[in-house]
Motif scaffolding. Structure first.
Motif, PDB file in Angstrom:
ATOM      1  N   PRO A   1      37.071  44.904  41.141  1.00 37.00           N
ATOM      2  CA  PRO A   1      35.906  45.520  41.782  1.00 37.00           C
ATOM      3  C   PRO A   1      35.844  45.157  43.259  1.00 37.00           C
ATOM      4  CG  PRO A   1      35.302  44.421  39.730  1.00 37.00           C
ATOM      5  CD  PRO A   1      36.701  44.007  40.047  1.00 37.00           C
ATOM      6  N   ALA A   2      35.629  46.130  44.100  1.00 35.59           N
ATOM      7  CA  ALA A   2      35.608  45.905  45.553  1.00 35.59           C
ATOM      8  C   ALA A   2      34.593  44.828  45.924  1.00 35.59           C
ATOM      9  CB  ALA A   2      35.293  47.203  46.283  1.00 35.59           C
ATOM     10  N   GLU A   3      35.026  43.900  46.761  1.00 36.36           N
ATOM     11  CA  GLU A   3      34.175  42.842  47.318  1.00 36.36           C
ATOM     12  C   GLU A   3      33.680  41.842  46.278  1.00 36.36           C
ATOM     13  OE1 GLU A   3      34.127  42.754  50.445  1.00 36.36           O
ATOM     14  OE2 GLU A   3      34.746  44.813  50.919  1.00 36.36           O
ATOM     15  N   ARG A   4      34.234  41.876  45.053  1.00 35.68           N
ATOM     16  CA  ARG A   4      33.794  40.869  44.077  1.00 35.68           C
ATOM     17  C   ARG A   4      34.941  40.491  43.132  1.00 35.68           C
ATOM     18  NH1 ARG A   4      31.325  43.263  39.163  1.00 35.68           N
ATOM     19  NH2 ARG A   4      31.525  45.534  39.250  1.00 35.68           N
ATOM     20  N   ALA A   5      35.920  39.823  43.704  1.00 38.39           N
ATOM     21  CA  ALA A   5      37.027  39.321  42.897  1.00 38.39           C
ATOM     22  C   ALA A   5      36.475  38.415  41.796  1.00 38.39           C
ATOM     23  CB  ALA A   5      37.993  38.541  43.778  1.00 38.39           C
ATOM     24  N   SER A   6      36.967  38.593  40.587  1.00 34.31           N
ATOM     25  CA  SER A   6      36.322  37.929  39.443  1.00 34.31           C
ATOM     26  C   SER A   6      37.234  36.989  38.672  1.00 34.31           C
ATOM     27  CB  SER A   6      35.781  38.979  38.481  1.00 34.31           C
ATOM     28  OG  SER A   6      36.855  39.705  37.906  1.00 34.31           O
ATOM     29  N   GLU A   7      38.457  36.742  39.162  1.00 28.32           N
ATOM     30  CA  GLU A   7      39.381  35.823  38.495  1.00 28.32           C
ATOM     31  C   GLU A   7      39.604  36.211  37.032  1.00 28.32           C
ATOM     32  OE1 GLU A   7      39.528  31.813  39.392  1.00 28.32           O
ATOM     33  OE2 GLU A   7      39.607  32.331  41.518  1.00 28.32           O
ATOM     34  N   GLY A   8      39.832  37.484  36.793  1.00 29.60           N
ATOM     35  CA  GLY A   8      40.194  37.959  35.465  1.00 29.60           C
ATOM     36  C   GLY A   8      39.044  38.150  34.503  1.00 29.60           C
ATOM     37  N   ARG A   9      37.807  37.932  34.944  1.00 23.17           N
ATOM     38  CA  ARG A   9      36.660  38.067  34.035  1.00 23.17           C
ATOM     39  C   ARG A   9      36.032  39.455  34.089  1.00 23.17           C
ATOM     40  NH1 ARG A   9      35.337  33.254  31.660  1.00 23.17           N
ATOM     41  NH2 ARG A   9      36.413  31.435  32.532  1.00 23.17           N
ATOM     42  N   VAL A  10      36.355  40.223  35.103  1.00 23.12           N
ATOM     43  CA  VAL A  10      36.019  41.648  35.147  1.00 23.12           C
ATOM     44  C   VAL A  10      37.315  42.356  35.512  1.00 23.12           C
ATOM     45  CG1 VAL A  10      34.655  43.461  36.212  1.00 23.12           C
ATOM     46  CG2 VAL A  10      33.648  41.195  35.871  1.00 23.12           C
ATOM     47  N   THR A  11      37.855  43.123  34.577  1.00 28.32           N
ATOM     48  CA  THR A  11      39.164  43.717  34.788  1.00 28.32           C
ATOM     49  C   THR A  11      39.164  45.177  34.359  1.00 28.32           C
ATOM     50  OG1 THR A  11      40.195  43.427  32.601  1.00 28.32           O
ATOM     51  CG2 THR A  11      40.088  41.482  34.029  1.00 28.32           C
ATOM     52  N   ALA A  12      40.272  45.849  34.686  1.00 33.20           N
ATOM     53  CA  ALA A  12      40.496  47.206  34.196  1.00 33.20           C
ATOM     54  C   ALA A  12      41.683  47.238  33.247  1.00 33.20           C
ATOM     55  CB  ALA A  12      40.740  48.152  35.370  1.00 33.20           C
ATOM     56  N   GLY A  13      42.169  46.062  32.849  1.00 28.10           N
ATOM     57  CA  GLY A  13      43.282  45.966  31.921  1.00 28.10           C
ATOM     58  C   GLY A  13      42.810  45.837  30.488  1.00 28.10           C
ATOM     59  N   PRO A  14      43.736  45.623  29.555  1.00 25.02           N
ATOM     60  CA  PRO A  14      43.360  45.616  28.131  1.00 25.02           C
ATOM     61  C   PRO A  14      42.493  44.437  27.708  1.00 25.02           C
ATOM     62  CG  PRO A  14      45.692  45.100  28.416  1.00 25.02           C
ATOM     63  CD  PRO A  14      45.190  45.546  29.744  1.00 25.02           C
ATOM     64  N   PHE A  15      42.589  43.294  28.428  1.00 26.47           N
ATOM     65  CA  PHE A  15      41.823  42.117  28.049  1.00 26.47           C
ATOM     66  C   PHE A  15      41.183  41.489  29.279  1.00 26.47           C
ATOM     67  CE2 PHE A  15      45.096  42.689  24.860  1.00 26.47           C
ATOM     68  CZ  PHE A  15      44.375  42.571  23.673  1.00 26.47           C
ATOM     69  N   VAL A  16      40.202  40.622  29.025  1.00 29.14           N
ATOM     70  CA  VAL A  16      39.538  39.884  30.098  1.00 29.14           C
ATOM     71  C   VAL A  16      39.531  38.409  29.729  1.00 29.14           C
ATOM     72  CG1 VAL A  16      38.066  41.836  30.704  1.00 29.14           C
ATOM     73  CG2 VAL A  16      37.227  40.116  29.103  1.00 29.14           C
TER      74      VAL A  16
END
Length: 544
Positions: free
Chosen positions: A173-188
């Motif tokens: 997400p733009a301007e809010r890197a989440s360290e893998g906790r908000v993703t567009a991949g198969p898992f979080v």
């Protein structure tokens, strides 16, 4: 394109080392529909832009939504978040059209703005993203978004295999890197307990359905136990508590084959290499005479000639490896230099070369011209039986030419400290993960300016004429529009490396895996991550 990594971080990079854990069973109970296997050590980061170690790369692969995905089985680039993509004739403009209705795992919409921000972020020097090196001139890359579904990337110069580069750029997400906790991949990333486990959960908003329109991924989640004990891993696999064993140690392959014959897989030689090298960094805290030895081509070539590689493959790998002489495996038919000349095993030639270089035997001890006894230590990582066996076999090989070698196995933090920070070591034996058959993925190893140029990292200018020639040749292969010109450049680099021996290549390990008979959808591939590259389609028998 994937970057080659020493399985310490690689680097590269990429040097496999294991961290300690006190558990005697699984790190956490298995949840319904959850897959489980082990990783060797704690991921260094969950920030997908900063990944430079093997375990962090695995987490990124399992969680990241990317514009394009490199299919590890077909070795072709496929669209993922992008519905389509195109490359201009001059190779300097890449255009993506996003799928409609994309969303992140928290339900927020995913648009071109997010993709552009994610690409720009990995290009920023402050981010320190290893993938930025693959753009060659990252500072000159520009990204535009003419509309909500279109992303256009302008490159200052053509990049070979540019489609595969986007396999490494997680869209966040733009301007809010989440360290893998908000993703567009198969898992979080759902939970992380240091030295115990990383737990991933299914992304409920994952965009890609299967061929029948059913939602993916099939599995409810993944638990990655952090475990440094292969015997325990095997025992839990036999009990059905782990579903796969990636990179199965060769000494356990035969044992497991006897117990569960249909679980083990030997796919033959991998693209990976095992090698040793000498510390040639001018800043290393080494005596001047040792610096002179290690910087001597004659010395390095003599060491290479004294090593019995066939014994390394037969004994250390129980036959599940092939002697290596180049950074490109013969299994990589498109790029291996068939005409390469290499310093094959020849102990008399090794002794003669050392004598011509001013070394002499004083009884059973080799000395340099100033009378210093030739001795050094080889570092490797704890927990890797094959590497330790190779190091001890090399110790015996070099004893035969008068050299005293001490083998030192260190835990992961201590190894990293020596190699990447203090540079307080003489020689090291580790492995390189070559996850892409295209040699352009090895730019971060061979460019002299790279921190993963392991024998002398981050050179401001090439320290030797041959390193400068490698720089030129690697840049030619990276920018040429002609396949034949690329091949000539890569062939030349292979020959220079064989002549100079900055890395003394030892073996190509076979790709050895174990797969639970209850795991469905597995299509093993040589390229990493070999068993779980199609993770969204894996599931346990009897689950949805």
């Amino acid at each position: 394109m994937q970057v080659s990594r020493f399985a310490i971080p690689l680097v590269a990079a990429a040097l496999i080392a294991l961290s300690a854990t006190a558990c005697i069973g699984q790190a956490a109970p298995r949840l319904p529909g959850e897959l489980a296997w082990t990783i060797g050590y704690d991921p260094k980061t969950f920030d997908p832009a900063k990944v430079d170690d093997q375990e962090s790369e695995l987490v990124r692969y399992l969680t990241a939504g990317v514009l394009l995905r490199f299919n590890r089985s077909t070795q072709k680039v496929e669209s993922q978040l992008a519905e389509s993509w195109s490359l201009s004739a001059d190779g300097r403009t890449v255009a993506f059209k996003l799928r409609t209705g994309l969303a992140f795992s928290d339900g927020s919409g995913l648009t071109a703005k997010d993709a552009a921000w994610s690409i720009r972020r990995v290009l920023l020097p402050a981010t320190g993203a290893p993938v930025a090196e693959e753009f060659l001139s990252a500072a000159g890359v520009t990204v535009e978004t003419p509309d909500e579904r279109t992303v256009i990337v302008h490159l200052p110069q053509r990049v070979i295999g540019i489609g595969k580069v986007f396999d490494e750029i997680a869209i966040e997400p733009a301007e809010r890197a989440s360290e893998g906790r908000v993703t567009a991949g198969p898992f979080v990333v759902a939970d992380y307990r240091r030295s115990q486990y990383v737990r991933l959960r299914r992304n409920p908003h994952y965009s890609e359905p299967d061929s029948k329109g059913a939602g993916l991924p099939y599995a409810a989640g993944i638990r990655l136990d952090i475990l440094d004990n292969h015997e325990q891993e095997i025992r839990l696999f036999e009990r059905g508590e782990y579903d796969v064993i990636d990179s199965l140690p060769p000494d356990y392959f035969g044992l497991l084959k006897q117990k569960i014959p249909n679980a083990v897989r030997d796919l033959g030689p991998s693209l990976n290499t095992e090698q040793m090298w000498f510390n040639q960094s001018p800043g290393a805290p080494l005596p001047q005479w040792e610096e002179a030895w290690f910087q001597s081509q004659a010395f390095r070539v003599a060491i290479s000639r004294a090593i019995h590689r066939a014994d390394l493959a037969r004994i250390a790998y129980e036959g599940h490896a092939t002697p290596a002489y180049s950074f490109i495996s013969p299994a990589d038919c498109a790029w291996y230099n068939q005409a390469i000349t290499v310093p094959h095993e020849d102990v008399p030639a090794a002794k003669a070369a050392l004598a011509r270089a001013g070394f002499r035997l004083n009884g059973a001890v080799l000395e340099d011209a100033a009378g210093h006894a030739v001795k050094f230590s080889i570092l490797t990582n704890e927990g890797n039986a094959a590497r330790f066996k190779m190091a001890t076999l090399i110790q015996e090989d070099l004893k035969a030419i008068g050299i005293q070698v001490t083998v030192v196995a260190l835990d992961f933090p201590a190894l990293i400290e020596r190699l990447m920070h203090t540079q307080d070591y003489e020689a090291c034996l580790l492995g390189l993960e070559n996850v892409d058959p295209d040699p352009n993925a090895m730019m971060n190893v061979w460019l002299s300016s790279s921190p993963n140029h392991q024998w002398n990292p981050s050179e401001k200018t090439p320290a030797t004429a041959w390193e400068a020639e490698i720089d030129r040749a690697m840049n030619v292969q990276a920018g040429s529009l002609k396949d034949a010109e690329r091949k000539r450049a890569v062939d030349r680099v292979q020959q220079i490396v064989a002549d100079q021996q900055p890395f003394i290549y030892l073996v190509y390990p076979n790709a050895l895996y174990a797969v639970s008979p209850k795991l469905e959808g597995v299509q093993p591939a040589v390229l990493e991550p070999g068993l779980v590259w199609n993770i969204e389609k894996l599931r346990l028998e009897g689950t949805r």
